[in-house]
Design an enzyme around this catalytic site. Structure first.
Site, short mmCIF file in Angstrom:
data_model
loop_
_atom_site.label_atom_id
_atom_site.label_comp_id
_atom_site.label_asym_id
_atom_site.label_seq_id
_atom_site.Cartn_x
_atom_site.Cartn_y
_atom_site.Cartn_z
N ARG A 10 -0.83 -0.63 -8.75
CA ARG A 10 -2.26 -0.36 -8.51
C ARG A 10 -2.42 1.16 -8.53
NH1 ARG A 10 -3.31 -0.98 -2.53
NH2 ARG A 10 -3.35 -3.21 -2.90
N ASP B 11 0.85 -1.20 0.00
CA ASP B 11 0.00 0.00 0.00
C ASP B 11 0.88 1.25 0.00
OD1 ASP B 11 -2.24 -1.58 0.16
OD2 ASP B 11 -2.68 -1.14 2.26
P1 FAD Z 1 -14.19 8.52 -5.92
O1 FAD Z 1 -13.62 9.71 -6.60
O2 FAD Z 1 -14.23 8.49 -4.43
O3 FAD Z 1 -15.65 8.28 -6.46
C1 FAD Z 1 -15.89 8.29 -7.87
C2 FAD Z 1 -17.16 7.54 -8.16
O4 FAD Z 1 -17.02 6.15 -7.77
C3 FAD Z 1 -18.37 8.03 -7.39
O5 FAD Z 1 -18.94 9.16 -7.99
C4 FAD Z 1 -19.26 6.79 -7.45
O6 FAD Z 1 -19.86 6.67 -8.71
C5 FAD Z 1 -18.26 5.67 -7.28
N1 FAD Z 1 -18.09 5.33 -5.85
C6 FAD Z 1 -17.08 5.68 -5.06
N2 FAD Z 1 -17.26 5.20 -3.81
C7 FAD Z 1 -18.46 4.57 -3.82
C8 FAD Z 1 -19.24 3.89 -2.84
N3 FAD Z 1 -18.82 3.78 -1.56
N4 FAD Z 1 -20.41 3.35 -3.21
C9 FAD Z 1 -20.85 3.47 -4.48
N5 FAD Z 1 -20.17 4.11 -5.46
C10 FAD Z 1 -19.00 4.65 -5.13
N6 FAD Z 1 -5.35 5.00 -1.32
C11 FAD Z 1 -4.08 5.27 -0.95
O7 FAD Z 1 -3.72 6.43 -0.78
N7 FAD Z 1 -3.18 4.24 -0.78
C12 FAD Z 1 -3.51 2.94 -1.00
O8 FAD Z 1 -2.67 2.05 -0.84
C13 FAD Z 1 -4.84 2.65 -1.43
N8 FAD Z 1 -5.21 1.38 -1.71
C14 FAD Z 1 -6.43 1.15 -2.23
C15 FAD Z 1 -6.77 -0.14 -2.65
C16 FAD Z 1 -7.97 -0.38 -3.28
C17 FAD Z 1 -8.32 -1.75 -3.75
C18 FAD Z 1 -8.90 0.71 -3.48
C19 FAD Z 1 -10.21 0.50 -4.18
C20 FAD Z 1 -8.59 1.96 -3.03
C21 FAD Z 1 -7.38 2.21 -2.40
N9 FAD Z 1 -7.04 3.48 -1.95
C22 FAD Z 1 -5.75 3.73 -1.56
C23 FAD Z 1 -8.08 4.54 -1.82
C24 FAD Z 1 -8.11 5.47 -3.03
O9 FAD Z 1 -6.99 6.30 -3.05
C25 FAD Z 1 -9.37 6.36 -3.01
O10 FAD Z 1 -9.32 7.17 -1.86
C26 FAD Z 1 -10.68 5.62 -2.98
O11 FAD Z 1 -10.65 4.48 -3.78
C27 FAD Z 1 -11.81 6.54 -3.49
O12 FAD Z 1 -11.60 6.91 -4.84
P2 FAD Z 1 -12.36 6.22 -6.07
O13 FAD Z 1 -11.43 6.11 -7.22
O14 FAD Z 1 -12.94 4.94 -5.65
O15 FAD Z 1 -13.50 7.22 -6.51
#
Ligand code: FAD
Length: 278
Positions: free
Chosen positions: A158, A107
């Site tokens: 990732r 991560d």
């Molecule tokens: P967002 O910009 O939050 O949302 C965009 C769209 O996605 C929304 O408009 C909606 O349509 C959909 N969406 C988002 N959340 C939801 C929900 N809860 N329910 C329904 N629809 C939703 N961050 C780090 O800094 N370091 C890491 O190591 C890290 N590892 C990760 C590993 C994984 C597998 C994932 C999925 C995320 C990880 N993250 C990590 C978190 C990441 O940086 C984001 O903060 C988080 O994923 C939210 O961004 P998003 O791209 O999902 O979309």
């Protein structure tokens, strides 16, 4: 035991609950990336204890014929203590994973850890090709350079938007700018990487864009989402693409659960409903 309300986002407290979750995901053709919750240890003891839990988890994973990987946080295995402690613990974990043909994700935490994390990733991925992956954050301005630098490393990346509040000098803070950066980085990776790209996002626009890029460049990719988020979409996507779910577990679930609930209005309502209906 974790309360039922938290079990939407956290598998349970023990490795057995995490492995059980993994089995059920595999039944839906979704892989599982297990993460023992824990971070920011400032002494070697707790970091070594979590390292040992991961070592034993890797043995357990090797004993079952399932699609299961692990993901570790640098500050969980000693980065706050020092880079040497972090590397020693990571070496042990990656070495054990290599013995079992298992895969380790690293991560990414806040920007003060990026150099140490990427340097360790690069070293271990070259030593154990195909066994290690790292998370890159689109909100950091430096990530374009990092994506270019890591293109020939025999591992996986990732790509996520970034979960940490970072200073404006080094990070994009406007949502639309982060989304643009995400698309640009994804396009670069699909064009220049030989597979090994994971779309770590719940955003349907980013997943659709990855499909377009896959058609254009033929690059293999996988989608990764968190436990409890867009579960139906995960199953649907798994009919076409490789999908992995990030599955947190362990007794430090409370702050993780709180973060998930607070990041989205719907989750606050879900939590309130669960409390009110008992
Ligand atoms: P967002 O910009 O939050 O949302 C965009 C769209 O996605 C929304 O408009 C909606 O349509 C959909 N969406 C988002 N959340 C939801 C929900 N809860 N329910 C329904 N629809 C939703 N961050 C780090 O800094 N370091 C890491 O190591 C890290 N590892 C990760 C590993 C994984 C597998 C994932 C999925 C995320 C990880 N993250 C990590 C978190 C990441 O940086 C984001 O903060 C988080 O994923 C939210 O961004 P998003 O791209 O999902 O979309």
């Amino acid at each position: 035991m974790i309360p039922p309300i938290a079990s939407k986002f956290v598998a349970g407290e023990t490795p057995a609950t995490a492995l059980d979750r993994a089995r059920r995901l595999n039944d839906r053709d979704v892989g599982a990336i297990l993460n023992l919750l824990g971070e920011h240890y400032d002494s070697p003891g707790p970091a070594a204890a979590d390292r040992d839990v991961y070592l034993s988890l890797l043995d357990d994973i090797a004993a079952v014929d399932d699609n299961v990987r692990i993901s570790v946080k640098p500050s969980q295995i000693g980065l706050d203590v020092g880079e040497e402690t972090f590397r020693d613990n990571l070496q042990a974990i990656v070495g054990r994973a290599g013995e079992h043909d298992c895969f380790v994700w690293i991560d990414m935490e806040d920007h003060t850890t990026t150099d140490a994390t990427l340097d360790a990733y690069e070293a271990f991925a070259r030593e154990h090709p195909g066994c290690v992956g790292v998370c890159l954050q689109a909100n950091l301005k430096r990530t374009r350079d990092d994506v270019e630098r890591l293109a020939d490393v025999p591992g996986k990346i990732r790509l996520v938007k970034g979960a940490y509040d970072e200073p404006t000098e080094i990070a994009y803070t406007e949502k639309s700018r982060v989304n643009d950066a995400y698309r640009e980085l994804l396009a670069y990776a699909f064009e220049h990487y030989d597979g090994g790209v994971a779309v770590g996002s719940h955003d349907p626009e980013m997943v659709d864009y990855a499909r377009d890029l896959h058609e254009e460049f033929g690059t293999d990719f996988e989608v990764q989402m968190l436990m409890g988020v867009r579960e139906d979409a995960q199953s649907d996507l798994a009919e076409e693409y490789e999908v992995w779910q990030y599955v947190p577990y362990g007794d430090k679930w409370l702050s993780y659960f709180y973060r998930r609930v607070m990041e989205r209005k719907e989750n606050v309502l879900f939590a309130l409903r669960a409390v009110l209906t008992g």
